[in-house]
Design an enzyme around this catalytic site. Structure first.
Site, PDB file in Angstrom:
ATOM      1  CG  HIS A  59      -1.834   1.218   1.240  1.00 25.68           C
ATOM      2  ND1 HIS A  59      -2.865   1.374   0.342  1.00 25.68           N
ATOM      3  CD2 HIS A  59      -1.843   2.340   2.010  1.00 25.68           C
ATOM      4  CE1 HIS A  59      -3.483   2.515   0.564  1.00 25.68           C
ATOM      5  NE2 HIS A  59      -2.881   3.123   1.571  1.00 25.68           N
ATOM      6  CB  SER A  60       1.002   4.295   0.252  1.00 27.86           C
ATOM      7  OG  SER A  60       1.320   5.651   0.052  1.00 27.86           O
ATOM      8  CG  MET A  61       7.404   3.687   0.356  1.00 28.35           C
ATOM      9  SD  MET A  61       8.409   4.235   1.766  1.00 28.35           S
ATOM     10  CE  MET A  61       8.146   2.878   2.912  1.00 28.35           C
ATOM     11  CB  SER A  90      -3.257  -0.947  -2.265  1.00 21.61           C
ATOM     12  OG  SER A  90      -4.143  -0.157  -1.515  1.00 21.61           O
TER      13      SER A  90
END
Length: 261
Positions: A95-97, A123
């Site tokens: 997720h994200s990074m 994500s």
């Protein structure tokens, strides 16, 4: 013999014991995040899926270790920690990074001649080829914290507490430095399926930027748009669990696991 997750020390967390899962899912947290972010997902997917979460240095029980503020170096370390998890099919979720890290770890598995993940789930992150000129890691603490509050992370409210803020800031700034300075190598493509998840009101990811993940794999891609912002996962655990359960492979009844070579 393949190593088990318990032998991976500081890098891997398993929240729930699993003895005979069909597939293993390795989860990578967002900037400033920790392995515990994935506890609800582990609870929902176990025992069908062996859910493991990566713990970056500089936070929680690793808070006394130096942060790694280079995304390629962090991907190298994670790759070394999980490359021997070869006793069952492996999928990656970030997720994200963590999405960018999952992509880079998948490339390292591929470069090493190891089997590709059975699926990559990315994500809350635009495709690596879609750069934005972001320099939050160069700003003041208040500037960076305002961004975290805007995105509505899982512990955003706790940042008002000075002790919590002082404890979190070094890891948060290091992670933002890592992801904001990252540039992907052009022309690199995976061979595995990619499922892209995004919130319909995420200020950091447009639908076009999410769709561009298709440029980074020769496998099929799909886009799933959820209601919510950057941390839509917090309110969509049931839908996310169903999606993952439907996309991850299952063994035929009675079939043994085969070690990945």
């Amino acid at each position: 013999m393949p190593r088990t997750p318990e032998q991976f020390g500081t890098w891997v967390r398993r929240f729930r014991p699993v003895t005979d899962a069909d597939v293993r899912l390795v989860c990578l947290p967002h900037a400033g995040g920790s392995a515990s972010f994935y506890f609800p997902l582990s609870k929902s997917l176990t025992p069908a899926v062996d859910v493991l979460a990566v713990q970056y240095p500089g936070r929680q029980d690793r808070r006394h270790e130096p942060n790694i503020d280079s995304l390629p170096e962090l991907a190298d370390r994670i790759f070394e920690a999980i490359r021997h998890l070869d006793d069952r099919p492996l999928a990656l979720f970030g997720h994200s990074m963590g999405a960018v890290l999952a992509y880079e770890v998948a490339l390292r598995l591929q470069d090493a001649g190891l089997p590709a993940p059975v699926r990559l789930f990315v994500s809350g992150r635009r495709a690596p080829s879609r750069d934005r000129d972001e320099r939050l890691h160069l700003g003041s603490d208040e500037h960076l914290l305002a961004e975290v509050r805007k995105l509505g992370g899982p512990h955003a409210a706790l940042l008002a507490e000075p002790d919590v803020r002082d404890m979190i800031m070094p890891a948060l700034r290091g992670d933002y430095r890592a992801v904001e300075s990252y540039r992907c190598a052009p022309g690199r493509r995976l061979e595995c399926p990619v499922t892209v998840l995004t919130g319909d009101s995420d200020p950091r990811v447009s639908v076009d930027e999410a769709t561009a993940w298709e440029e980074h794999t020769n496998g099929p891609t799909e886009l799933e748009v959820f209601p919510g912002g950057h941390f839509f996962l917090l309110d969509q655990n049931a839908r996310l669990t169903r999606l993952l359960a439907n996309r991850l492979p299952r063994r035929p009844v009675g079939a043994p696991h085969e070690a990945r070579v």
